[in-house]
Design an enzyme around this catalytic site. Sequence first.
Site, PDB file in Angstrom:
ATOM      1  N   SER A 141       0.850  -1.191   0.000  1.00  0.00           N
ATOM      2  CA  SER A 141       0.000   0.000   0.000  1.00  0.00           C
ATOM      3  C   SER A 141       0.880   1.234   0.000  1.00  0.00           C
ATOM      4  CB  SER A 141      -0.895   0.017   1.251  1.00  0.00           C
ATOM      5  OG  SER A 141      -1.522   1.274   1.425  1.00  0.00           O
ATOM      6  N   TYR A 155      -2.186  -0.881  10.336  1.00  0.00           N
ATOM      7  CA  TYR A 155      -2.280  -1.186   8.905  1.00  0.00           C
ATOM      8  C   TYR A 155      -1.043  -0.686   8.160  1.00  0.00           C
ATOM      9  CZ  TYR A 155      -3.954  -1.257   4.102  1.00  0.00           C
ATOM     10  OH  TYR A 155      -4.065  -1.486   2.746  1.00  0.00           O
TER      11      TYR A 155
END
Length: 250
Positions: A141, A155
């Site tokens: 990401s 995350y």
Amino acid sequence: MSRQKILITGASSGLGAGMARQFAAKGRDLALCARRLDNLDELKAELTARHPGITVAIAALDVNDHDQVPKVFAELSEEIGGLDCVIVNAGIGKGYPLGGGKLWANKATIETNLVAALVQIETALEVFNASGNGHLVLVSSVLGNVGVPGVKAAYSASKAGVTSLGQSLRAEYPSSGPIKVTVLEPGYIESEMTAKSNSTMLMVDNETGVKAMVEAIEKEKGRAVVPAWPWWPLVEVMKLLPPRLTKRFA
């Protein structure tokens, strides 16, 4: 190089299902696994109806059940006649501010996005080393490039770990060799996970975002920020931001 037999984890929805649709349209044989077998059944029916010339194998898999990962990979590989490409895509976006009393949410995210990714990586490389060829794709990401406070702290840390593993593997497996490694860093692409975040910042639709991911995979790039615009320059800016300003990405 065109990889014909592709395994995708976390393929029941979102980016995984989107990649499956685009690879199916290219005539690729697919091995799809995820926790939700009913979703995979529906996806298989859709893909084989639209593209009757391809083979689609499906299997239920919780990537946190580490003993099952090599078993399911082997079963799917046998069903479609081998694996040319493995896309480590399964992940979750649970999270809570660190110290906020919900350790379980942050622990689940680290375990699923990083520890389980490591298990998938080990399994895929064992397959590729045995065959002497293959393409390993890690879905990280853009948030793996910066620490993010609040609910996305765990995350972003998990994705930083995935990116780091990919960088290590790219050093170990040179681009000129038979085993390729690609690290994808998606920006905000429409999916179940991004819908739950209630954020629309620079969001692109699933088809557009996944198309950029698939194009990068097909080119077998070592690293790709997708979509490149506006996320590639933005990632470079993110790396320079002082910590107090990264909260805008939370």
